[in-house]
Design an enzyme around this catalytic site. Structure first.
Site, PDB file in Angstrom:
ATOM      1  N   ALA A 103     -14.675 -98.783   2.403  1.00 58.87           N
ATOM      2  CA  ALA A 103     -15.813 -98.842   2.899  1.00 58.87           C
ATOM      3  C   ALA A 103     -16.061 -97.357   3.725  1.00 58.87           C
ATOM      4  O   ALA A 103     -15.196 -96.763   3.712  1.00 58.87           O
ATOM      5  CB  ALA A 103     -15.618 -99.948   4.022  1.00 58.87           C
ATOM      6  N   MET A 104     -17.066 -97.325   4.515  1.00 62.02           N
ATOM      7  CA  MET A 104     -17.523 -96.172   5.172  1.00 62.02           C
ATOM      8  C   MET A 104     -18.073 -96.250   6.623  1.00 62.02           C
ATOM      9  O   MET A 104     -19.050 -96.987   6.514  1.00 62.02           O
ATOM     10  CB  MET A 104     -18.506 -95.279   4.190  1.00 62.02           C
ATOM     11  CG  MET A 104     -18.898 -93.986   4.827  1.00 62.02           C
ATOM     12  SD  MET A 104     -17.535 -92.796   4.829  1.00 62.02           S
ATOM     13  CE  MET A 104     -18.122 -91.940   6.454  1.00 62.02           C
ATOM     14  N   ASN A 152     -20.137 -94.756   8.560  1.00 66.16           N
ATOM     15  CA  ASN A 152     -21.350 -94.158   8.950  1.00 66.16           C
ATOM     16  C   ASN A 152     -21.529 -94.802  10.381  1.00 66.16           C
ATOM     17  O   ASN A 152     -21.583 -95.957  10.522  1.00 66.16           O
ATOM     18  CB  ASN A 152     -22.258 -94.511   7.820  1.00 66.16           C
ATOM     19  CG  ASN A 152     -22.217 -94.218   6.554  1.00 66.16           C
ATOM     20  OD1 ASN A 152     -21.724 -93.244   6.117  1.00 66.16           O
ATOM     21  ND2 ASN A 152     -21.975 -95.325   5.858  1.00 66.16           N
ATOM     22  N   HIS A 191     -10.810-101.297  10.692  1.00 59.52           N
ATOM     23  CA  HIS A 191     -10.487 -99.774  10.337  1.00 59.52           C
ATOM     24  C   HIS A 191     -11.764 -99.062  10.669  1.00 59.52           C
ATOM     25  O   HIS A 191     -11.948 -98.004  11.259  1.00 59.52           O
ATOM     26  CB  HIS A 191      -9.868 -99.581   9.044  1.00 59.52           C
ATOM     27  CG  HIS A 191      -9.688 -98.181   8.633  1.00 59.52           C
ATOM     28  ND1 HIS A 191      -8.501 -97.493   8.659  1.00 59.52           N
ATOM     29  CD2 HIS A 191     -10.379 -97.231   8.263  1.00 59.52           C
ATOM     30  CE1 HIS A 191      -8.907 -96.244   8.140  1.00 59.52           C
ATOM     31  NE2 HIS A 191      -9.914 -96.077   8.060  1.00 59.52           N
ATOM     32  N   GLU A 192     -12.945 -99.501   9.793  1.00 58.59           N
ATOM     33  CA  GLU A 192     -14.393 -98.986   9.955  1.00 58.59           C
ATOM     34  C   GLU A 192     -14.770 -98.953  11.425  1.00 58.59           C
ATOM     35  O   GLU A 192     -15.305 -98.064  11.897  1.00 58.59           O
ATOM     36  CB  GLU A 192     -15.354 -99.281   9.082  1.00 58.59           C
ATOM     37  CG  GLU A 192     -14.730 -99.363   7.552  1.00 58.59           C
ATOM     38  CD  GLU A 192     -14.130 -98.196   6.837  1.00 58.59           C
ATOM     39  OE1 GLU A 192     -14.641 -97.242   7.371  1.00 58.59           O
ATOM     40  OE2 GLU A 192     -13.254 -98.516   6.152  1.00 58.59           O
ATOM     41  N   HIS A 222     -13.061 -96.301  13.727  1.00 60.00           N
ATOM     42  CA  HIS A 222     -13.585 -95.001  13.417  1.00 60.00           C
ATOM     43  C   HIS A 222     -14.635 -94.379  14.328  1.00 60.00           C
ATOM     44  O   HIS A 222     -14.942 -93.203  14.682  1.00 60.00           O
ATOM     45  CB  HIS A 222     -14.039 -94.963  12.066  1.00 60.00           C
ATOM     46  CG  HIS A 222     -13.103 -94.394  10.992  1.00 60.00           C
ATOM     47  ND1 HIS A 222     -12.299 -93.285  11.142  1.00 60.00           N
ATOM     48  CD2 HIS A 222     -12.756 -94.847   9.747  1.00 60.00           C
ATOM     49  CE1 HIS A 222     -11.395 -93.019  10.219  1.00 60.00           C
ATOM     50  NE2 HIS A 222     -11.848 -93.960   9.205  1.00 60.00           N
TER      51      HIS A 222
END
Ligand code: B3K
Ligand code: ZN
Length: 873
Positions: free
Chosen positions: A262-263, A265, A297-298, A301
């Protein structure tokens, strides 16, 4: 391709303060207009040229302060654009054309199942527009997305939507604004026919945040767990770190084609569908737990990565190591903490230790790289997290929280370095981290040789610890590290932790000693009885600890150690000693004899008080073939497999009734829920079933078949299917595989499991199966999940991948060569097992090397080039 060096870091000569983008979407010819407000860095030379990154872009127009830039005033090449002279402050406008439909690398703007999405970290934004694509350039963004009303009813970008409307020709637009300055790697855009589930979260200061998960329509029933996980993560970050969410909207989008999990953004996290979609009928307990961990986790961030980001990509572990540590603690708090630690360490010691011992070994902060994408590694992530964990343990929980508060406050909105993070911890705690910083610059796993002696006469215990970090590529000589060793001395008479007195000071029954020199002896006084040392409790440092434990010592620790982690580890060590003997017996063609002490230890576990079923399931699980291999000087895949099977079967024969009883006591008709209690019960039951199946016990077989056909939940179904397919009972396995494959033909994430189950079986027909399945309609080389499930899983199948005829290696190399053209990031990752050739016998070494050489002969992406080059160096 040329490497980039950390020591060459220079601040950017020009920064972007505000970025405006307009996307006019089209599969073959998307137009991207950029309007960048730029200014020269106060310290930069007035003649400094403007250097912008840009790859695979067709430049349509370029203007500075509304005046078109003459072609003679700039230089354009494969890597970007250079304008010799620019004013101190200016507006740069450009228009480029890109083709998302042709983007198989899945970096930049691409299409997945017809929908548009982006992946910009680390250097994907340069495939979208000309830009200073580096994390230390942070700007506010305003983004307009124009798409077709039918095909792209939903148009998403970071931040909040501020305007929308209809346009001619069946098109429409939405404009988004993100008020938080961010580096371009956090930019995201999604457009397509998506549907959302919505929920809300009230933050600690009382702000109402809308939460949305966007998926394809048929997946709307698979979002509940991700949403629940998100809300838990938001609450946890407020409590554990005092971090609150900072926009009115938080979105998650599931896409099918995605290189990583995943990311993060800003405000628009994009997920691999495998990391967000769950349903009791389609996802296993492990998948549920992964989703929870990745969603968290994402989300985490947003602070550790987005609000405070990295100055340059050498600092990647600043955000990744810290965020992994945060998600590990979250999962430990939400589920079973001891099991989370056991599973994390077990994975770490298998996979990260192997990376650290191989040709691609690198420090947590590398000092050079060719392709940063190759550095999203277990070292940067997991070893980085272990180092943050050591820091927390060194400064204590309270100081760690104060240190992180200071870090987030002081560096909010900035792009910083690992020194900035550790500096806050040092400042708050007064600890000296100068030697500790070597953990960041020195690669390789330290070996610690420990030796203890009890002096009856004086009641002293002398513990000598010696550390040595082996040479790694580019780092022949290593300095001693600061290694915190958490330990206890367990009295052999009392079975209790003894009070530790070191240098005349009582330091408790469970304490941390600090190894800083090459060799140190710790003298414990007032030791009333002979102890067995329990060292490196909870895996207090990422090292290999060697202590000459006898099997009796290990059996003792297995029952008496107060540290749950070390109890588990004692069991693993005991099994490893038995496995060592059996591996030798297999190699020498001598009859194998099972160590009765292992049987007794397992019997004691099975008949003892059963407090924590999840821990018990871990205790009953033998070290994996990969982990056993890590302990051997030269890996003999067949001997390891045979030895491990022998242990499994011997235990199953000796403890058959106990395993059966465990199975029966843990069957439940309860409705599926991914709760720690249920997960523990299922895992214990399924471990028991795997022992019964290892001897093809008649009753076990019947239970396994019944578990498969009762179709209660995917955890049980998949385990039953795996055990059938991995047994020699093809008469039972084939119909089960067929039924499963037909039932789930429409669900790619379930078909991935169907692929993996088949290609991980030990039987010799696997290579043919892999080739056959690669032609299956559900398989595609263009989808990273399919590649991982089929080819990646095959390369983990130790006996079959390492076939002596080299065909396993050849197959992998063929796939790498093809993927090198399609998706270099995935291709480079897939090579990993081949890079470990030094660990095998000469025949296999030669075969593996020749496949690496064959790959090297091809025209290569920089990703694959860098890995192959290191592997053959
Ligand atoms: N930060 C992303 C990494 C994506 C990079 C892919 N080349 C995932 C994560 O760690 O959260
Ligand atoms: Zn991350």
């Amino acid at each position: 391709p040329q490497p980039v060096y950390l020591s060459d870091y220079q601040p950017p000569a020009y920064r972007v303060t505000h970025t405006e983008l307009t996307f006019d979407l089209d599969p073959a010819a998307t137009r991207v207009k950029a309007r960048l407000l730029m200014e020269r860095h106060p310290q930069a030379d007035a003649n400094a040229p403007l250097v912008l990154n840009g790859e695979h872009l067709k430049l349509i127009s370029l203007a500075i302060d509304a005046t078109s830039v003459d072609a003679s005033a700039y230089a354009l090449d494969d890597e970007g654009l250079r304008i010799a002279q620019v004013p101190e402050r200016f507006v740069l406008e450009s228009e480029v054309e890109i083709a998302p439909q042709d983007n198989t690398a899945l970096e930049g703007l691409y299409q997945s199942n017809g929908m548009y999405c982006t992946q910009c970290e680390a250097e994907g934004f340069r495939r979208i527009t000309f830009y200073p694509d580096r994390p230390d350039v942070m700007a506010t963004f305003k983004v307009t997305v124009i798409g077709n009303q039918q095909h792209e009813p939903i148009l998403l970008a970071n931040g909040n939507p501020i305007e929308r409307g209809e346009l001619d020709g069946g098109r429409h637009f939405v404009t988004w604004e993100d008020p938080h300055p961010k580096p371009c790697y956090l930019f995201a855009l999604v457009a397509g026919n998506l549907h959302s589930v919505e929920d809300h979260f009230t933050t600690m200061s009382g702000r109402n945040v809308t939460l949305q998960i966007w998926v394809e329509k048929e997946n709307l029933d698979k979002t509940e767990h991700a949403m629940a996980s998100l809300k838990r993560a938001m609450e946890w970050d407020e409590q554990a770190y005092g971090r609150e969410y900072d926009l009115d909207l938080f979105m998650i989008v599931a896409v099918n084609d995605f290189n990583m999990g995943a990311m993060e953004n800003k405000g628009l996290n994009i997920f691999n569908s495998a990391a967000v979609l769950t349903h009791p009928q389609t996802a296993t307990d492990t998948a549920f737990q992964n989703v929870e961990g990745i969603v968290a986790h994402e989300y985490f961030h947003n602070w550790s990565g987005n609000r405070v980001t990295c100055r340059d990509w050498f600092q990647l572990s600043l955000k990744e190591g810290f965020t992994v540590f945060r998600d590990q603690c979250f999962s430990a708090d939400t589920n079973s903490a001891p099991v989370k630690r056991i599973q994390d360490v077990s994975f770490f010691r298998t996979a990260q230790f192997a990376e650290d011992a191989g040709p691609t070994a690198h420090p947590i902060r590398p000092d050079h790289f060719i392709e940063i994408t190759n550095f999203y590694t277990l070292t940067i992530y997991e070893k980085g997290a272990e180092v943050v964990r050591m820091i927390r343990n060194l400064v204590g929980e309270e100081n760690f929280r104060r240190g992180s508060d200071l870090y987030f406050e002081r560096f909010d909105g900035q792009a910083v370095t690992i020194e900035d993070f550790v500096g806050c911890m040092a400042e708050i705690s007064g600890e000296d981290f100068s030697q500790f910083m070597r953990w960041y610059s020195q690669a390789g796993t330290p070996d610690i040789d420990a030796h203890g002696e009890y002096d009856y006469v004086h009641g002293e215990y002398h513990l000598t610890l010696r550390q040595r970090t082996p040479a790694t590529p580019g780092q022949p000589d290593k300095l001693p590290l600061h290694i915190p060793v958490r330990m206890g001395l367990v009295g052999t008479k009392s079975g209790q932790d003894l009070t530790l007195t070191l240098n005349g000071e009582k330091i408790g029954k469970d304490a941390v000693i600090h190894l800083r020199d090459d060799e140190q002896t710790f003298v414990f006084t007032d030791v009333a009885e002979a102890p067995v040392p329990s060292l490196l409790r909870e895996f207090s440092a990422p090292v290999k600890l060697h202590y000459p434990y006898s099997r009796e010592d290990l059996a003792f620790l297995l029952t008496h150690d107060s540290d749950g982690f070390n109890r588990w580890d004692a069991g693993q060590r005991l099994a490893l000693l038995a496995l060592d003997d059996l591996i030798a017996a297999h190699r020498n063609g001598v009859e194998k004899v099972m160590d009765s002490r292992v049987v007794d230890a397992f019997k004691a576990l099975l008949s003892g008080p059963m407090s924590d079923k999840a821990v018990l399931a871990e205790m009953l699980t033998l070290p994996s073939e990969a982990y056993i291999a890590e302990q051997q000087p030269i890996v003999d895949v067949d001997a390891i497999h045979a030895a491990r099977e022998f242990v499994r079967q011997s235990l199953a024969v000796a403890l058959r009734d106990e395993f059966l009883a465990i199975y029966e006591a843990n069957v439940t008709e309860q409705q599926y829920a991914p709760t720690p209690e249920q997960i523990a019960q299922r895992s214990l039951k399924n471990v028991a079933l795997s022992y019964l199946m290892s001897i093809e016990d008649e009753q076990g077989l019947a239970l396994c078949e019944a578990q498969f056909s009762s179709d209660h939940n995917m955890t049980d179904v998949r385990q039953a299917l795996t055990l059938l397919v991995h047994s020699d009972r093809d008469d039972l396995a084939s119909p089960a595989l067929k039924a499963f494959g037909e039932k789930w033909a429409h669900d790619p994430l379930v078909m991935d499991q169907w692929f993996t189950v088949q290609v991980s079986r030990p039987q010799a027909d696997v290579l043919e199966r892999v080739k056959y399945l690669m032609q299956h309609p559900a398989f595609s080389l263009k989808n990273p999940n399919r590649v991982r499930a089929l080819v990646g899983a095959f390369a983990q199948n130790r006996v079959n991948f390492h076939r002596l005829d080299g065909q396993g290696y050849q197959l992998l190399a063929d796939v790498v060569i093809e993927l090198n053209r399609l998706n270099p990031e995935i291709a480079a990752r897939l090579i990993t097992p081949l890079t470990r050739w030094q660990r095998f016998d000469e025949t296999r070494q030669a075969l593996m090397r020749s496949e690496l050489e064959r790959i090297k002969q091809q025209p290569l992406s920089s990703n694959v080039y860098e890995v192959v080059e290191k592997a053959l160096a």
